[in-house]
Design an enzyme around this catalytic site. Structure first.
Site, PDB file in Angstrom:
ATOM      1  N   GLU A  75      14.819  50.982  20.958  1.00 50.88           N
ATOM      2  CA  GLU A  75      15.372  52.265  22.386  1.00 50.88           C
ATOM      3  C   GLU A  75      16.376  51.782  21.704  1.00 50.88           C
ATOM      4  O   GLU A  75      17.553  50.669  21.461  1.00 50.88           O
ATOM      5  CB  GLU A  75      15.499  51.191  23.599  1.00 50.88           C
ATOM      6  CG  GLU A  75      14.024  50.743  23.694  1.00 50.88           C
ATOM      7  CD  GLU A  75      13.189  51.626  24.116  1.00 50.88           C
ATOM      8  OE1 GLU A  75      14.022  53.090  24.756  1.00 50.88           O
ATOM      9  OE2 GLU A  75      12.390  52.221  24.389  1.00 50.88           O
ATOM     10  N   GLU A 120      28.844  58.197  20.199  1.00 47.66           N
ATOM     11  CA  GLU A 120      28.482  57.316  21.520  1.00 47.66           C
ATOM     12  C   GLU A 120      29.893  55.723  21.450  1.00 47.66           C
ATOM     13  O   GLU A 120      29.976  55.295  20.560  1.00 47.66           O
ATOM     14  CB  GLU A 120      26.833  56.384  21.711  1.00 47.66           C
ATOM     15  CG  GLU A 120      27.028  55.346  22.471  1.00 47.66           C
ATOM     16  CD  GLU A 120      25.851  54.297  22.531  1.00 47.66           C
ATOM     17  OE1 GLU A 120      25.271  54.271  23.348  1.00 47.66           O
ATOM     18  OE2 GLU A 120      25.400  54.176  21.696  1.00 47.66           O
ATOM     19  N   LYS A 167      14.977  36.557  18.382  1.00 44.12           N
ATOM     20  CA  LYS A 167      16.395  37.084  17.853  1.00 44.12           C
ATOM     21  C   LYS A 167      17.116  37.520  18.876  1.00 44.12           C
ATOM     22  O   LYS A 167      17.463  38.845  18.890  1.00 44.12           O
ATOM     23  CB  LYS A 167      16.214  37.779  16.466  1.00 44.12           C
ATOM     24  CG  LYS A 167      18.245  36.808  16.215  1.00 44.12           C
ATOM     25  CD  LYS A 167      18.267  38.582  14.549  1.00 44.12           C
ATOM     26  CE  LYS A 167      19.033  39.574  15.523  1.00 44.12           C
ATOM     27  NZ  LYS A 167      20.589  39.478  16.056  1.00 44.12           N
ATOM     28  N   CYS A 212      23.866  51.402  27.830  1.00 43.28           N
ATOM     29  CA  CYS A 212      23.356  51.928  27.382  1.00 43.28           C
ATOM     30  C   CYS A 212      22.961  53.520  28.412  1.00 43.28           C
ATOM     31  O   CYS A 212      23.329  54.610  27.689  1.00 43.28           O
ATOM     32  CB  CYS A 212      22.138  52.220  26.419  1.00 43.28           C
ATOM     33  SG  CYS A 212      20.930  50.930  27.333  1.00 43.28           S
TER      34      CYS A 212
END
Ligand SMILES: Cc1cc2nc3c(=O)[nH]c(=O)nc-3n(C[C@H](O)[C@H](O)[C@H](O)COP(=O)(O)OP(=O)(O)OC[C@H]3O[C@@H](n4cnc5c(N)ncnc54)[C@H](O)[C@@H]3O)c2cc1C
Length: 1006
Positions: free
Chosen positions: A755, A884, A674, A789
């Protein structure tokens, strides 16, 4: 012996005779410098430490800092090699106030040996002296690496001052030879192109020229007015083509077309040199006015070799020293044969290279006054004098500037003077004889001379066993080198072609069947949100069910297919991906707003994942003996887990998706893939490539759709055995929790590879090299709009450097190229979608209230462009310091000392990447041990992990898996099994048991 060789030797001997009559040491300044150089040549470790110490010294402010660094660099030196140092270090600890100034004075003295003066006025003393010795000059302005347009403008200003100052102070000076004076103006200035534009990008020479030409025109005009000569120095290979193109562009313009006092450098250590030189000469003939070429070997040999090895590029330089020497001579001949259009300046200290030029000029009957020899200030004084005595024209290259910016120049010279390959060392230190030094370099070229550039060996070892570091058994696929015109053209063509076919539709793929649904999800271009990149059929729950059934069925067969066969599939996909490389990069530019190099980096990483995991699985695929014990054998081997659900993010749309999918498939699992909705077309492409490579039906199923609908359904599904997820913390934690629940009929504990994000910090120490720290921090924070990231989000600066860092950082950010990434050389493009755009603008507004807005860029009106933003005065508890952001927003924080800096860096929920810029070995060691992050980077950017080299992934709230691209990543997709057999029969057992054995049972090959 050919007449040319005979003449060359004769000339060479004549020079040596003259040199020996003036037996000044090559290291003319006695004392400290001489001793340093002698030790450096004897002891490689000392040399490295010494040059690093010299590099940092100018930036140290206090005596105590100098003494501390001295101890850190030299404390572990073996006493035998440098006894005086040990005594020095001990003394320094007792009398820092005395030792530090002496050291600084000594190193300054060393620098003064190569740097001719602080400024135009200061340099005049030396130029006058040289004038009496009949030596001319070219002055070069030393400077820090230019990281912003502000600094580039300051350099331009300094060029004007230099031109004016020199013209004024040398009025009335005449040519030392008094012949052909019109070819050699007295005032000669060497400029570095990269110092005039901070955003030079090899992929975009047009942009560089568009910025550089307007800056250079007034400088050239002024030079012409004052009767000066301007030379374009040549820097690294990345800038070579642009420099040549710029030179031709400017000097073809009507204003400068008839001006003969311009020169450029050709570096003979480059394989391109001969072709570049003949192209230049052709251009010169068309132009119809003389120009000058300074022929050198080149100053960046080690750098070019290392860069090429790191990126998997063809090495642009010759690899054998005699090849560079021979090429220098070949270019010498071309230059002299075209003397009617080009004036030759030979930049060398090598008597053989010099003598060959003299001999060939004589053979062609060219007068000595029509070309010149150029040598560096502070080097080879006796050779300069010999040449003058022989009646040749000599010019000295004189760097001018302050000590701090001069350090990199000084270190280059020190390296050159201690190089084992160098002429100067051979002649003046190793005392090689003239017959050896004057040999024809062509006779010294060992083995076959390679005509095409070899690929740099990226690893010193290339072992094939588990004992070798996993990264070392694997050679990475190369990055595209956009320095080449051909690569630029390929990318432009790919972009054009991709644009023409945007808007296509892609089906779901289940069990090899293409399925269309009544609803399509549009993927749009974030730079231009009305443009639909493509549309994918949206999967619903029923498709999710079908996919699970298909994957479950396919698993029965795929789990028994041989490792070799599964690895072969990945390798075929890698080949297809490589074939479609530019097309896929172009797609990423449109679909996720990646700048060229970032898009290529993503495709390269995807290829690496395929090849690396294929190779790793081969290494791990065989059952391996656990322990040698008589009478019994135990073999550990691995089984696949079953059906794997792969949920990928959009920010590395090909690499991360490919990494997770290929790991699952090569280990024998079947996959439901996906992709992120924003990068669904990239997902469709990956499906296409696996199909072309022959993936069996059901082994890989493509299921684009809404995470909340099918994603959630599949995570909870009893027949999904593992989930590989990369994405946001919010979704990751939901998956983690949900997968922990065991549902009715579920037979396995679900394995989750999760992750998530980061709030990555980089610390800048008080002795850091700011040229590097600023450039790398800017790239880490704003490259791909901060949407990696691994991106830098918190920059923690030690107090002593804070003001300087903030000033340069803000100026550098203000110079960044922001815009549509279709244009090469753009660093900051759009953020992924409207939601991200709105959220980031909202956080920026909060930041403005809680911290100080130090910088906010401007952005194009259309598209999801968030202005690059820097906040200063940020405190650890502020929202901008904790959340973040995943966008181009950088928070700068001040720390009193390293203790506080480490505390701030570690004070976060995340532990993904972190970085440190420092030149203190002790501080570097400490940070290596204490920074809490999965990937710690020292003195480089904190993004750009390479498969096999930098296994990537974090812990705490950054992730719950092990390193992607590392040796143990595949184990997460496998179940370990041990089979033990008693092999003793009636007290008898075989003597040995093999370490590896064939797989248990029969594996299938298709
Ligand atoms: C006046 C002047 C101006 C200069 N301007 C520039 C400039 O603009 N740009 C620039 O890049 N350089 C420039 N240089 C050249 C550079 O800085 C070095 O001084 C020069 O390369 C040293 O060569 P040499 O002939 O004096 O010595 P040599 O000892 O004969 O040659 C040393 C050179 O050989 C090459 N080399 C070393 N090892 C190998 C190997 N294993 N295989 C192949 N080649 C090898 C390297 O280029 C090395 O510098 C300039 C030099 C001078 C004198």
């Amino acid at each position: 012996m050919s007449p040319l060789q005979e003449q060359t030797e004769q000339r060479g001997l004549e020079i040596f005779d003259l040199v020996d009559q003036n037996p000044e040491s090559i290291f003319s300044k006695a004392g400290f410098y001489q001793r340093m150089m002698a030790f450096s040549m004897r002891d490689e470790h000392f040399k490295v430490q010494m040059f690093r110490f010299v590099d940092v010294l100018a930036s140290l402010r206090h005596s105590s800092d100098i003494v501390q660094h001295l101890g850190e660099y030299f404390a572990d030196m073996r006493n035998g090699s440098v006894p005086f140092l040990q005594t020095g270090i001990k003394a320094a600890r007792i009398f820092p106030w005395l030792t530090a100034p002496i050291l600084r004075w000594n190193v300054s003295g060393m620098a003064r040996q190569f740097i001719a003066g602080r400024d135009p006025e200061d340099v005049m003393k030396m130029l006058r002296k040289r004038r009496q010795e009949k030596i001319g000059f070219t002055v070069d302005l030393l400077g820090e690496a230019v990281v912003s347009e502000q600094e580039a403008n300051e350099y331009a200003e300094r060029c004007f001052n230099l031109l004016d100052g020199l013209a004024e102070r040398t009025r009335g000076w005449t040519d030392p030879l008094g012949k052909n004076t019109d070819l050699f103006p007295v005032v000669n200035v060497s400029v570095k192109i990269s110092a005039l534009y901070s955003q030079m990008n090899p992929a975009d020479p047009e942009d560089a020229i568009a910025h550089l030409a307007p800056k250079l025109r007034p400088i050239l005009r002024r030079a012409r007015e004052v009767g000066a000569f301007i030379n374009f120095d040549m820097e690294s290979y990345a800038h070579k083509n642009t420099t040549l193109e710029l030179f031709r562009t400017l000097f073809t313009e009507p204003e400068f077309r008839d001006w003969p006092h311009a020169g450029i450098v050709i570096q003979a250590y480059l394989r391109d040199a001969e072709r570049d030189l003949t192209d230049l000469i052709e251009w010169g003939k068309q132009r119809g006015t003389r120009f000058t070429v300074r022929l050198v070997k080149g100053a960046y040999w080690d750098y070019e070799k290392i860069k090429a090895a790191q990126n998997g590029w063809r090495v642009p330089v010759w690899l054998q020293k005699p090849e560079s020497d021979a090429n220098f001579e070949a270019c010498t001949r071309i230059l002299l044969e075209n003397e009617s259009i080009v004036t030759a300046a030979f930049g060398s200290h090598n008597v053989r290279s010099i003598a060959h030029a003299q001999a060939y000029a004589q053979q062609l009957g060219i007068d000595k006054s029509r070309f010149e020899f150029q040598l560096l200030y502070g080097m080879a004084g006796p050779i300069k004098r010999a040449l003058v005595e022989m009646g040749y024209r000599v010019r000295e290259y004189c760097p001018v500037g302050e000590l701090l910016p001069g350090m990199s120049y000084l270190v280059r010279r020190l390296l050159e003077n201690t190089s084992n390959e160098g002429f100067l060392k051979a002649k003046f230190s190793d005392k090689a004889g003239p017959e050896q030094l004057l040999r024809d370099p062509r006779s010294l070229i060992g083995g076959k001379r390679s005509h095409s550039s070899p690929k740099a060996p990226s690893h010193s070892r290339n072992g094939q066993s588990l004992d070798t570091p996993p990264g070392d058994t694997y050679e990475n696929s190369p990055l595209v080198n956009f320095v080449h015109r051909q690569s630029q053209e390929q990318m432009r063509t790919a972009l054009r072609e991709m644009k023409a076919k945007l808007g296509q539709k892609y089906p779901i793929v289940i069990n090899g069947q293409k399925i269309w649904t009544d609803h399509l999800i549009d993927s749009i271009n974030p730079s231009s949100p009305t443009q639909v990149v493509g549309a994918v059929a949206e999967a619903h729950v029923e498709h999710a069910e079908q996919a699970v059934t298909a994957a479950k069925k396919a698993f029965e067969h795929w789990c028994r297919v041989s490792v070799e066969h599964r690895a072969g599939l990945l390798e075929r996909v890698a080949t297809i991906m490589d074939r479609r490389r530019f097309e896929l990069s172009a797609l990423e530019v449109f679909e996720v707003g990646k700048p060229w190099a970032e898009a290529d980096g993503d495709i390269r990483e995807a290829i690496d994942f395929l090849l690396f995991y294929a190779q790793q699985m081969r290494l791990r695929g065989l059952p391996r003996l656990t322990q040698h014990v008589p009478g019994e054998e135990s073999y550990q081997h691995y089984w696949p887990r079953g059906v794997a659900l792969v949920i990928a993010p959009w920010n590395f749309p090909m690499a991360i998706l490919t990494g997770m999918v290929s790991a699952a498939i090569v280990t024998g699992n079947t996959v439901i893939m996906k992709p992120a909705e924003q990068s669904a077309v990239c997902g469709a492409m990956l499906m296409e490539m696996f199909e072309e490579a022959g993936v069996p039906p059901g082994v890989l199923n493509f299921l684009p759709g809404k995470g909340r609908v099918i994603g959630q359904h599949l995570v909870d599904h009893k027949d999904v055995h593992m989930i590989a997820f990369t994405g946001s913390r919010e979704v990751g934690l939901r998956i983690w929790k949900s997968a922990g629940e065991t549902r009715e009929g579920q037979l396995e504990l679900k394995r989750v590879v999760c992750e998530m994000g980061g709030k990555n910090a980089v610390i800048i120490d008080s002795d850091a090299d700011l040229d590097e720290a600023i450039v790398d921090s800017i790239y880490s924070a704003f490259g791909y709009q901060g949407q990696k990231c691994s991106a830098l989000s918190r920059l923690i600066v030690l107090e002593g450097n804070y003001d300087r860092v903030v000033k340069r950082l803000v100026e550098a950010a203000a110079s960044l190229r922001v815009g549509n990434p279709e244009t090469p050389g753009i660093l900051v493009g759009p953020v992924i979608d409207e939601t991200a755009y709105r959220r980031q603008l909202e956080i920026i507004e909060t930041g403005k209230k809680e911290a100080t807005l130090a910088f906010q860029g401007t952005v194009p009106p259309e598209g999801f462009f968030v202005p690059p933003t820097i906040f200063t005065g940020v405190k650890p508890d502020m929202r901008v310091a904790r959340e973040e952001i995943f966008g181009p927003v950088l928070s700068v924080m001040k720390a009193r000392d390293l203790d506080e800096a480490i505390r701030i860096a570690n004070d976060t929920d995340y532990a993904l990447t972190a970085g440190f810029f420092s030149r203190s070995p002790a501080n570097i060691e400490r940070v290596k041990a204490e920074l809490v992050a999965g990937n710690v980077y020292i003195n480089r950017s904190c993004t750009g992990a390479v498969v096999g080299r930098h296994p990537f992934g974090g812990f705490k709230m950054s992730g719950g898996g092990t390193k992607a691209g590392g040796g143990d990543y595949l184990l997460q997709f496998l179940v370990p099994r041990v089979v033990t057999e008693n092999i003793m029969r009636h007290g008898f057992a075989p003597d040995t048991t093999p370490e590896f054995r064939a797989p248990f049972g029969h594996s299938l090959d298709s």
